[in-house]
Enzyme design. Structure first.
Site, PDB file in Angstrom:
ATOM      1  CG  ASP A   1     -27.267  19.651   2.871  1.00 24.58           C
ATOM      2  OD1 ASP A   1     -26.387  19.540   3.731  1.00 24.58           O
ATOM      3  OD2 ASP A   1     -28.355  19.042   2.913  1.00 24.58           O
ATOM      4  N   GLY A   2     -26.954  23.612   0.593  1.00 25.19           N
ATOM      5  CA  GLY A   2     -26.693  24.499  -0.550  1.00 25.19           C
ATOM      6  C   GLY A   2     -25.548  25.457  -0.249  1.00 25.19           C
TER       7      GLY A   2
HETATM    8  N1  LIG Z   1     -34.963  15.267  -7.474  1.00 27.25           N
HETATM    9  C1  LIG Z   1     -34.083  15.678  -6.588  1.00 27.25           C
HETATM   10  O1  LIG Z   1     -33.935  15.160  -5.488  1.00 27.25           O
HETATM   11  C2  LIG Z   1     -33.189  16.821  -6.941  1.00 27.25           C
HETATM   12  C3  LIG Z   1     -33.403  17.569  -8.080  1.00 27.25           C
HETATM   13  C4  LIG Z   1     -32.530  18.604  -8.367  1.00 27.25           C
HETATM   14  C5  LIG Z   1     -31.435  18.858  -7.524  1.00 27.25           C
HETATM   15  N2  LIG Z   1     -31.260  18.120  -6.423  1.00 27.25           N
HETATM   16  C6  LIG Z   1     -30.117  18.317  -5.531  1.00 27.25           C
HETATM   17  O2  LIG Z   1     -30.014  19.615  -5.055  1.00 27.25           O
HETATM   18  C7  LIG Z   1     -28.640  19.918  -4.983  1.00 27.25           C
HETATM   19  C8  LIG Z   1     -28.459  21.389  -4.911  1.00 27.25           C
HETATM   20  O3  LIG Z   1     -28.798  21.750  -3.614  1.00 27.25           O
HETATM   21  P1  LIG Z   1     -29.260  23.248  -3.268  1.00 27.25           P
HETATM   22  O4  LIG Z   1     -29.420  23.309  -1.791  1.00 27.25           O
HETATM   23  O5  LIG Z   1     -28.347  24.187  -3.950  1.00 27.25           O
HETATM   24  O6  LIG Z   1     -30.641  23.301  -3.987  1.00 27.25           O
HETATM   25  P2  LIG Z   1     -32.090  23.337  -3.337  1.00 27.25           P
HETATM   26  O7  LIG Z   1     -32.230  24.551  -2.498  1.00 27.25           O
HETATM   27  O8  LIG Z   1     -33.046  23.084  -4.441  1.00 27.25           O
HETATM   28  O9  LIG Z   1     -32.095  22.092  -2.322  1.00 27.25           O
HETATM   29  C9  LIG Z   1     -32.082  20.761  -2.698  1.00 27.25           C
HETATM   30  C10 LIG Z   1     -32.241  19.859  -1.477  1.00 27.25           C
HETATM   31  O10 LIG Z   1     -31.257  18.830  -1.578  1.00 27.25           O
HETATM   32  C11 LIG Z   1     -30.611  18.703  -0.322  1.00 27.25           C
HETATM   33  N3  LIG Z   1     -29.230  18.301  -0.517  1.00 27.25           N
HETATM   34  C12 LIG Z   1     -28.246  18.965  -1.193  1.00 27.25           C
HETATM   35  N4  LIG Z   1     -27.111  18.279  -1.133  1.00 27.25           N
HETATM   36  C13 LIG Z   1     -27.366  17.156  -0.397  1.00 27.25           C
HETATM   37  C14 LIG Z   1     -26.573  16.051   0.008  1.00 27.25           C
HETATM   38  N5  LIG Z   1     -25.321  15.923  -0.347  1.00 27.25           N
HETATM   39  N6  LIG Z   1     -27.165  15.075   0.740  1.00 27.25           N
HETATM   40  C15 LIG Z   1     -28.461  15.173   1.086  1.00 27.25           C
HETATM   41  N7  LIG Z   1     -29.257  16.179   0.722  1.00 27.25           N
HETATM   42  C16 LIG Z   1     -28.708  17.165  -0.019  1.00 27.25           C
HETATM   43  C17 LIG Z   1     -30.675  20.072   0.306  1.00 27.25           C
HETATM   44  O11 LIG Z   1     -30.574  19.963   1.712  1.00 27.25           O
HETATM   45  C18 LIG Z   1     -32.029  20.558  -0.140  1.00 27.25           C
HETATM   46  O12 LIG Z   1     -33.014  20.186   0.762  1.00 27.25           O
HETATM   47  C19 LIG Z   1     -28.062  19.287  -6.215  1.00 27.25           C
HETATM   48  O13 LIG Z   1     -26.685  19.059  -6.108  1.00 27.25           O
HETATM   49  C20 LIG Z   1     -28.868  18.035  -6.312  1.00 27.25           C
HETATM   50  O14 LIG Z   1     -28.207  16.960  -5.705  1.00 27.25           O
HETATM   51  C21 LIG Z   1     -32.108  17.108  -6.117  1.00 27.25           C
HETATM   52  N1  LIG Z   2     -23.330  32.603  -0.008  1.00 24.17           N
HETATM   53  C1  LIG Z   2     -24.251  32.333  -0.924  1.00 24.17           C
HETATM   54  N2  LIG Z   2     -24.433  33.153  -1.980  1.00 24.17           N
HETATM   55  C2  LIG Z   2     -25.367  32.887  -2.899  1.00 24.17           C
HETATM   56  N3  LIG Z   2     -26.184  31.843  -2.871  1.00 24.17           N
HETATM   57  C3  LIG Z   2     -26.050  30.987  -1.848  1.00 24.17           C
HETATM   58  C4  LIG Z   2     -25.092  31.193  -0.818  1.00 24.17           C
HETATM   59  N4  LIG Z   2     -25.202  30.201   0.082  1.00 24.17           N
HETATM   60  C5  LIG Z   2     -26.192  29.413  -0.373  1.00 24.17           C
HETATM   61  N5  LIG Z   2     -26.706  29.883  -1.514  1.00 24.17           N
HETATM   62  C6  LIG Z   2     -27.800  29.293  -2.292  1.00 24.17           C
HETATM   63  O1  LIG Z   2     -28.995  29.456  -1.561  1.00 24.17           O
HETATM   64  C7  LIG Z   2     -29.820  28.316  -1.727  1.00 24.17           C
HETATM   65  C8  LIG Z   2     -30.357  27.833  -0.395  1.00 24.17           C
HETATM   66  O2  LIG Z   2     -29.312  27.579   0.480  1.00 24.17           O
HETATM   67  P1  LIG Z   2     -29.302  26.362   1.487  1.00 24.17           P
HETATM   68  O3  LIG Z   2     -29.490  25.084   0.767  1.00 24.17           O
HETATM   69  O4  LIG Z   2     -28.074  26.491   2.297  1.00 24.17           O
HETATM   70  O5  LIG Z   2     -30.549  26.681   2.391  1.00 24.17           O
HETATM   71  P2  LIG Z   2     -31.867  25.846   2.618  1.00 24.17           P
HETATM   72  O6  LIG Z   2     -32.478  25.563   1.286  1.00 24.17           O
HETATM   73  O7  LIG Z   2     -32.665  26.633   3.605  1.00 24.17           O
HETATM   74  O8  LIG Z   2     -31.354  24.560   3.342  1.00 24.17           O
HETATM   75  P3  LIG Z   2     -31.436  23.029   2.953  1.00 24.17           P
HETATM   76  O9  LIG Z   2     -30.535  22.878   1.753  1.00 24.17           O
HETATM   77  O10 LIG Z   2     -30.914  22.321   4.146  1.00 24.17           O
HETATM   78  O11 LIG Z   2     -32.834  22.710   2.649  1.00 24.17           O
HETATM   79  C9  LIG Z   2     -28.966  27.253  -2.440  1.00 24.17           C
HETATM   80  O12 LIG Z   2     -29.423  27.139  -3.766  1.00 24.17           O
HETATM   81  C10 LIG Z   2     -27.588  27.813  -2.426  1.00 24.17           C
HETATM   82  O13 LIG Z   2     -26.863  27.540  -3.612  1.00 24.17           O
END
Ligand SMILES: NC(=O)c1ccc[n+]([C@@H]2O[C@H](COP(=O)([O-])OP(=O)(O)OC[C@H]3O[C@@H](n4cnc5c(N)ncnc54)[C@H](O)[C@@H]3O)[C@@H](O)[C@H]2O)c1
Ligand SMILES: Nc1ncnc2c1ncn2[C@@H]1O[C@H](COP(=O)(O)OP(=O)(O)OP(=O)(O)O)[C@@H](O)[C@H]1O
Length: 562
Positions: free
Chosen positions: A325-326
């Site tokens: 999702d990130g």
């Molecule tokens: N307490 C919490 O649950 C918490 C705290 C901080 C941030 N977040 C979320 O993390 C997001 C950033 O995601 P990231 O991947 O860059 O950071 P990250 O790598 O810390 O991942 C956060 C987790 O949130 C999940 N996630 C992100 N967007 C989602 C969605 N729309 N629906 C369901 N799950 C989702 C991702 O799959 C990941 O497992 C923020 O937008 C925020 O919503 C959650």
């Molecule tokens: N192209 C990119 N360049 C820099 N940062 C990125 C890029 N794509 C993703 N990221 C950052 O890398 C982090 C991890 O990415 P992502 O959430 O896709 O992987 P994950 O944590 O393995 O998967 P999930 O979110 O399903 O748990 C996120 O914080 C996201 O913002």
């Protein structure tokens, strides 16, 4: 008071007291004091000097008198400071209000420009008399109507003329009658009731801001013909995207530092270039890594300059993400305006917004590139920070962000409660005292907002989620507000601490007293391709990703209802 001296109160206290008052009173009062001082002072001074007796007593007396005079001046000074602080706060608030109004008008102006542009294009097509061309230019709204009329839930709609209701559906024009009513004869009481009801007063409904009508809304959603309010056949089941010409360029975005993602990226690039013959764009650091590995990849295109990123949507037909999702959030963040259709492959842990399986990438991309394909319009929020310049910071006075998930305002490292004044369309809503507040899109409802107790909302339900984080109150429940509202979060000028805003969990910004954050729905959603269909994809993610309501089934044996 000096010893051995019993001055008349009038004689000594009066001149000092009157002098103090005279500063804030009128000149007339000063003149009166002067007269009194002369009169009383002469008499008083004689008796005072006689009574005081020594120089030491005289000094003590004057020191005491000066101290009480200073106290009253301090009180006066602090009153004045409070008045100035109040005036400054009012100025800062009215400045934030006017900036917000300016923002709103600018947004309306931009939307109007886009609308005019579309109208002009439509007009040009109509006047050219090219019916086929006209058909092609139909917007997604028409596609929606097609979809509704064809009634198929999981099959892409045909463009032919459908009937008004789906096979298994209920036609909105059909009145559901009670059994007794159906059997009634025309001269029965029921029939007379109908006659009476047909003579009821007529009325008119209007949509849109300031009473301006919005015909699309009327035809799509609600009809009020002849005074009977009926909702439309069914709200749209699914939005479909059809290509008018085959897509020719794709932009692949990859999660960094992942071996499996890098491998998949290389494989996909080769297939897209060699088999599908499309131009492939990647981020410039990705291109560098790939070329270092194999010179074949020097044929890839990359945005070398940041300015090129702003025009990316004009060059790209499809955005592909390989990650979780990130990575979807990262992709959405690159597009500060319109976003091309997004195809996201699941290569992360949760993958709520990544419906496609990477091991089936060829089949998936074939389907999407051929079309028609179902899409979910994932709405974004436009967030604007307006800073109080009096804070003297170096940050820009106005700063814009677009978020796909949410903007959160929290207390950061501060140990104090946040103090966030919230307004909805300029109406005061509440003050958030707790750890903070999340303003989320329906897409973000399954992310941070969910963790803070907000409801899960289907991404196509229009709305803005208002979810407090650990509110120190027993009755603060999360809200879902309509999508058209503008929200303002303001840090009061007298707030004890500062707050921090995060945009999709990134780009943390400090928000100080007097600053404001203005949030409304952006005009540019992310059109995300569905693997199956929007609702099916959503429910599958809820069930499989979050293990929603997972519980061991109750066994069959045991007590039963008698
Ligand atoms: N307490 C919490 O649950 C918490 C705290 C901080 C941030 N977040 C979320 O993390 C997001 C950033 O995601 P990231 O991947 O860059 O950071 P990250 O790598 O810390 O991942 C956060 C987790 O949130 C999940 N996630 C992100 N967007 C989602 C969605 N729309 N629906 C369901 N799950 C989702 C991702 O799959 C990941 O497992 C923020 O937008 C925020 O919503 C959650
Ligand atoms: N192209 C990119 N360049 C820099 N940062 C990125 C890029 N794509 C993703 N990221 C950052 O890398 C982090 C991890 O990415 P992502 O959430 O896709 O992987 P994950 O944590 O393995 O998967 P999930 O979110 O399903 O748990 C996120 O914080 C996201 O913002």
């Amino acid at each position: 008071m000096p010893p051995n001296h019993q001055p008349s109160t009038e004689c000594v206290a009066s001149p000092l007291g009157e002098l103090h008052l005279s500063r804030e009173s009128s000149i007339a009062r000063v003149s009166q004091v002067e007269l009194d001082s002369v009169k009383l002072g002469v008499e008083g001074w004689a008796s005072l000097s006689a009574g005081i007796g020594s120089q030491r007593n005289l000094q003590e007396y004057f020191q005491e008198a000066t101290a009480s005079d200073e106290d009253s001046h301090l009180v006066e000074f602090s009153d004045a400071l409070q008045t100035v602080a109040k005036a400054l706060r009012q100025v800062a608030e009215s400045k934030a209000r006017s900036l917000e109004e300016t923002t709103e008008w600018k947004r309306k102006y931009e939307l109007e420009v886009i609308r005019c542009h579309q109208l002009r294009q439509l007009l040009a097509l109509k006047t050219s008399g090219d019916e086929r061309q006209d058909e092609k230019s139909k917007t997604v709204v028409d596609e929606q109507q097609d979809s509704e009329s064809s009634g198929g839930a999981s099959s892409p709609p045909s463009s032919g003329n459908g009937v008004c209701c789906s096979r298994e559906g209920i036609c909105s024009q059909q009145v559901i009658r009670q059994q007794s009513f159906r059997n009634s004869s025309p001269d029965s009481e029921d029939w007379n009731d109908r006659k009476i009801s047909s003579e009821k007063a007529s009325f008119h409904l209007a949509w849109g801001c300031s009473g301006r009508s919005n015909r699309r809304h009327k035809h799509d959603v609600v009809s009020f013909e002849s005074g009977n309010i009926t909702t439309a056949v069914r709200s749209n089941k699914q939005i479909t995207l059809k290509w008018d010409s085959p897509p020719k360029s794709v932009f692949i975005l990859t999660k960094p530092n992942s071996v499996s993602v890098a491998k998949m990226c290389k494989e996909m690039v080769r297939w897209l270039k060699d088999v599908k013959n499309v131009r492939v764009f990647v981020e410039k650091n990705v291109k560098k890594e790939l070329v270092e590995d194999d010179p074949y990849y020097s044929c890839l295109q990359a945005c070398e300059k940041d300015e090129e990123l702003t025009l990316l949507h004009t060059k790209i037909d499809i955005v592909i993400t390989l990650g979780g999702d990130g990575t979807v959030l990262w992709a959405a963040n690159l597009f500060k305006g319109p976003v091309p259709p997004l195809v996201s492959f699941s290569m992360g842990s949760l993958g709520f917004m990544t419906p496609f399986q990477s091991d089936r990438y060829q089949e998936c991309l074939e389907t999407v590139m051929k079309g028609p394909v179902f899409i979910t319009l994932r709405h974004r929020l436009h967030c604007r920070i307006i800073r109080n310049k009096d804070n003297g910071g170096t940050e820009p006075e106005v700063e814009d962000h677009l978020v796909l998930n949410e903007v959160s305002i929290d207390r950061g490292m501060s140990s104090y409660l946040t103090n966030l004044e919230c307004y909805c369309d300029n109406l005061y809503v509440t003050c958030v005292q707790g750890d903070g507040l999340i303003l989320s899109t329906p897409s973000g409802s399954t992310a941070y907002s969910l963790a803070a107790g907000g409801s899960m909302v289907h991404p196509q339900v229009p709305g803005i989620l208002f979810t407090p984080i650990c509110p120190h109150s027993l009755s603060f429940r999360p809200l879902i507000l309509p999508e058209h509202v503008t929200l303002r979060v303001q840090i009061p000028i007298n707030s004890r601490g500062q707050a921090w805003a995060s945009f999709d969990g990134k780009d943390r910004r400090q928000i100080s007293a007097g600053d404001a954050l203005i949030v409304h729905m952006s005009a540019w959603p992310v059109p995300a391709a569905c693997d199956d269909e929007s609702t099916h994809d959503f429910l599958r993610s809820v069930r499989e990703g979050l293990h929603w309501n997972l519980r061991k089934s109750q066994s069959f044996d045991g007590p039963r209802e008698q």
